[in-house]
Write a protein that holds these residues in place. Structure first.
Motif, PDB file in Angstrom:
ATOM      1  N   LEU A 125       0.897  -1.143  -0.127  1.00 12.77           N
ATOM      2  CA  LEU A 125       0.144  -0.047  -0.010  1.00 12.77           C
ATOM      3  C   LEU A 125       0.841   1.226   0.042  1.00 12.77           C
ATOM      4  N   PHE A 126       2.220   1.149   0.344  1.00 18.47           N
ATOM      5  CA  PHE A 126       2.951   2.191   0.480  1.00 18.47           C
ATOM      6  C   PHE A 126       4.160   2.001  -0.329  1.00 18.47           C
ATOM      7  N   GLY A 127       4.294   0.938  -1.113  1.00 19.78           N
ATOM      8  CA  GLY A 127       5.302   0.758  -2.159  1.00 19.78           C
ATOM      9  C   GLY A 127       6.748   0.590  -1.358  1.00 19.78           C
ATOM     10  N   VAL A 128       6.740   0.191  -0.244  1.00 18.98           N
ATOM     11  CA  VAL A 128       8.005   0.298   0.381  1.00 18.98           C
ATOM     12  C   VAL A 128       8.948  -1.061  -0.053  1.00 18.98           C
ATOM     13  N   LYS A 129      10.180  -1.002   0.016  1.00 18.75           N
ATOM     14  CA  LYS A 129      11.160  -1.947  -0.566  1.00 18.75           C
ATOM     15  C   LYS A 129      11.099  -3.402   0.620  1.00 18.75           C
ATOM     16  N   ARG A 130      10.886  -4.336   0.137  1.00 16.49           N
ATOM     17  CA  ARG A 130      10.719  -5.687   0.636  1.00 16.49           C
ATOM     18  C   ARG A 130      12.307  -6.378   0.274  1.00 16.49           C
ATOM     19  N   TYR A 131      12.538  -7.232   1.295  1.00 18.57           N
ATOM     20  CA  TYR A 131      13.822  -7.848   0.959  1.00 18.57           C
ATOM     21  C   TYR A 131      13.576  -9.530   1.323  1.00 18.57           C
ATOM     22  N   GLY A 132      14.249 -10.346   0.654  1.00 19.01           N
ATOM     23  CA  GLY A 132      14.030 -11.508   0.890  1.00 19.01           C
ATOM     24  C   GLY A 132      15.457 -12.389   0.789  1.00 19.01           C
ATOM     25  N   VAL A 133      15.228 -13.802   1.072  1.00 21.12           N
ATOM     26  CA  VAL A 133      16.179 -14.671   0.897  1.00 21.12           C
ATOM     27  C   VAL A 133      15.996 -15.667   0.016  1.00 21.12           C
ATOM     28  N   HIS A 134      16.649 -16.229  -0.975  1.00 19.48           N
ATOM     29  CA  HIS A 134      16.095 -17.327  -1.851  1.00 19.48           C
ATOM     30  C   HIS A 134      17.466 -18.437  -2.042  1.00 19.48           C
ATOM     31  N   VAL A 135      17.337 -19.665  -1.986  1.00 17.65           N
ATOM     32  CA  VAL A 135      18.163 -20.514  -1.951  1.00 17.65           C
ATOM     33  C   VAL A 135      18.111 -21.572  -3.204  1.00 17.65           C
ATOM     34  N   ASN A 136      18.960 -21.428  -4.025  1.00 14.87           N
ATOM     35  CA  ASN A 136      19.196 -22.417  -5.017  1.00 14.87           C
ATOM     36  C   ASN A 136      19.724 -23.849  -4.424  1.00 14.87           C
ATOM     37  N   ALA A 174      11.876  -7.571  10.081  1.00 17.91           N
ATOM     38  CA  ALA A 174      12.729  -6.496  10.773  1.00 17.91           C
ATOM     39  C   ALA A 174      13.639  -7.274  11.956  1.00 17.91           C
ATOM     40  N   GLY A 175      14.740  -6.637  12.019  1.00 19.36           N
ATOM     41  CA  GLY A 175      15.774  -7.253  13.119  1.00 19.36           C
ATOM     42  C   GLY A 175      16.416  -8.584  12.823  1.00 19.36           C
ATOM     43  N   CYS A 176      16.138  -9.050  11.774  1.00 27.75           N
ATOM     44  CA  CYS A 176      16.787 -10.601  11.342  1.00 27.75           C
ATOM     45  C   CYS A 176      17.651 -10.198  10.291  1.00 27.75           C
ATOM     46  N   SER A 177      18.914 -10.756  10.586  1.00 26.95           N
ATOM     47  CA  SER A 177      20.046 -10.910   9.344  1.00 26.95           C
ATOM     48  C   SER A 177      19.530 -11.873   8.122  1.00 26.95           C
ATOM     49  N   LEU A 182      18.369 -17.430   6.160  1.00 28.44           N
ATOM     50  CA  LEU A 182      18.852 -18.502   5.245  1.00 28.44           C
ATOM     51  C   LEU A 182      18.740 -19.666   5.981  1.00 28.44           C
ATOM     52  N   VAL A 183      19.189 -19.580   7.230  1.00 30.02           N
ATOM     53  CA  VAL A 183      19.377 -20.818   8.083  1.00 30.02           C
ATOM     54  C   VAL A 183      17.881 -21.258   8.655  1.00 30.02           C
ATOM     55  N   LYS A 184      17.038 -20.197   8.923  1.00 28.63           N
ATOM     56  CA  LYS A 184      15.675 -20.523   9.445  1.00 28.63           C
ATOM     57  C   LYS A 184      14.699 -20.938   8.406  1.00 28.63           C
ATOM     58  N   GLU A 185      14.911 -20.547   7.255  1.00 26.07           N
ATOM     59  CA  GLU A 185      14.009 -21.137   6.099  1.00 26.07           C
ATOM     60  C   GLU A 185      14.379 -22.476   5.626  1.00 26.07           C
ATOM     61  N   CYS A 186      15.804 -22.767   5.621  1.00 29.61           N
ATOM     62  CA  CYS A 186      16.413 -23.896   5.271  1.00 29.61           C
ATOM     63  C   CYS A 186      15.702 -25.157   6.299  1.00 29.61           C
ATOM     64  N   GLU A 187      15.918 -24.690   7.552  1.00 38.58           N
ATOM     65  CA  GLU A 187      15.522 -25.756   8.599  1.00 38.58           C
ATOM     66  C   GLU A 187      13.803 -25.893   8.644  1.00 38.58           C
ATOM     67  N   GLU A 188      13.326 -24.737   8.448  1.00 38.74           N
ATOM     68  CA  GLU A 188      11.758 -24.776   8.705  1.00 38.74           C
ATOM     69  C   GLU A 188      11.126 -25.449   7.433  1.00 38.74           C
ATOM     70  N   GLU A 189      11.412 -24.972   6.097  1.00 37.01           N
ATOM     71  CA  GLU A 189      10.790 -25.546   4.806  1.00 37.01           C
ATOM     72  C   GLU A 189      11.332 -26.943   4.483  1.00 37.01           C
ATOM     73  N   ALA A 190      12.718 -27.276   4.597  1.00 42.33           N
ATOM     74  CA  ALA A 190      13.317 -28.180   4.066  1.00 42.33           C
ATOM     75  C   ALA A 190      13.972 -29.297   5.095  1.00 42.33           C
ATOM     76  N   CYS A 191      13.893 -28.744   6.279  1.00 38.08           N
ATOM     77  CA  CYS A 191      14.469 -29.739   7.101  1.00 38.08           C
ATOM     78  C   CYS A 191      16.276 -29.904   7.050  1.00 38.08           C
ATOM     79  N   ILE A 192      16.639 -28.804   6.371  1.00 43.87           N
ATOM     80  CA  ILE A 192      18.145 -28.871   6.207  1.00 43.87           C
ATOM     81  C   ILE A 192      18.729 -28.432   7.399  1.00 43.87           C
ATOM     82  N   PRO A 193      19.659 -29.134   7.946  1.00 42.94           N
ATOM     83  CA  PRO A 193      20.184 -29.024   9.188  1.00 42.94           C
ATOM     84  C   PRO A 193      20.998 -27.433   8.888  1.00 42.94           C
ATOM     85  N   ALA A 194      21.221 -26.783  10.119  1.00 41.17           N
ATOM     86  CA  ALA A 194      22.035 -25.691  10.207  1.00 41.17           C
ATOM     87  C   ALA A 194      23.336 -25.885   9.613  1.00 41.17           C
ATOM     88  N   SER A 195      23.772 -26.884  10.038  1.00 39.94           N
ATOM     89  CA  SER A 195      25.665 -27.171   9.586  1.00 39.94           C
ATOM     90  C   SER A 195      25.664 -27.152   8.130  1.00 39.94           C
TER      91      SER A 195
END
Length: 298
Positions: A125-136, A174-177, A182-195
């Motif tokens: 609604l305000f056209g503010v910039k949005r950022y995300g992380v994508h993993v191939n 907000a507040g997330c690096s 990256l690590v959070k989404e890999c773990e939550e969506e694909a059960c990829i270990p943080a290591s």
């Protein structure tokens, strides 16, 4: 022009529609916070904001600004949140039905300090910039041939249900690096270990701005490549994915010309194909157009 090139160029034009001839850009007002432009407000939103003079100044000089008395991140965030909640309760905008209780940082550039936080569902609604992380996620077979992992989004997702997606992806709250996301989404969506996830390599960004009935979407995605062992198998985690596929890279390329992909995920894959020389300038006449379409200024 080949059918594949035509379809992919159509995708890029659609994802860069806000800066194309005939867009609403000339009718939009700049959105300023603390004297700095952080977005664009469509005309239908401007008229509604006039009902909240204690939060938004009257339009002036092509600009809609927060009232100067809102002089801190906390005050700005709280005041705008109250407005958005009222608009949500009143059913003013369809996009607010997708309220997520997830805050995005609002700032002129990614390198700048946040000026306020805003509910993710309201950012268009305000056209503010949005950022995300994508993993191939990809692997090589014994002959060195590339294969890529793709996810199919759950049919219950708010946006693009059932479409193909990257192995893992998520918005930058907000507040997330970037690394944390990256690590959070890999773990939550694909059960990829943080290591394993932490071995992903940052390879750049893609950026684009499109508009639709929900508003304006200037977006930048931080892109990572994660080479996985050939025997690795992702597993469904938080339910945002219904299945995973492991495809030869040539099949992945062909899928880009279909309607199977969530559009920005298709752009992430296109970037991968260019960087890994699956698409080359001598065999793809529109190579330069493909590259430039992935990296538009926000």
């Amino acid at each position: 022009m080949s059918l594949w090139s035509e379809k992919v160029l159509q995708l890029l034009r659609r994802m860069n529609s806000f800066h194309s001839p005939g867009s609403s850009l000339e009718k939009c007002l700049r959105f300023e916070v603390g004297g700095q432009q952080v977005g664009w407000v469509p005309p239908n939103v401007v008229s509604v904001l006039g009902k909240f003079p204690e939060v938004f100044c009257p339009p002036h000089g092509g600009t809609v600004a927060l009232c100067p008395g809102l002089d801190s991140l906390e005050r700005r965030s709280a005041a705008v949140e109250a407005v958005l909640q009222e608009l949500r309760d009143g059913g003013a905008f369809a996009c607010l039905k997708g309220w997520r209780n997830e805050r995005y940082a609002v700032m002129p550039r990614y390198c700048d300090a946040p000026l306020m936080h805003m509910e993710r569902a309201a950012t268009s609604l305000f056209g503010v910039k949005r950022y995300g992380v994508h993993v191939n996620g990809f692997s090589r077979d014994g002959s060195g041939n590339l294969n890529m992992w793709l996810a199919r989004r759950s049919n219950t997702k708010q946006t693009y249900p059932g479409k193909l997606d990257n192995l893992a992806a998520g918005g930058l709250a907000a507040g997330c690096s970037v690394k944390h996301t990256l690590v959070k989404e890999c773990e939550e969506e694909a059960c990829i270990p943080a290591s394993v996830a932490e071995k992903a390599t940052p390879v750049g960004t893609i950026s684009y701005t499109y508009e639709d009935e929900d508003g304006i979407f200037p977006e930048c995605q931080f892109v990572f490549d994660l080479e996985l062992p050939s025997n690795f198998r992702p597993e469904i985690g938080d339910g945002e994915v219904q299945d995973f596929y492991y495809y030869p890279i040539k099949k992945v390329k062909q899928l880009l010309a279909s309607e199977e992909f969530k559009p920005n995920c298709a752009m992430v894959v296109l970037d991968f194909l260019i960087r890994h020389s699956i698409i080359e300038p001598d065999s793809e006449p529109y190579y330069q157009e493909l590259v430039s379409g992935l990296h538009r200024s926000l």
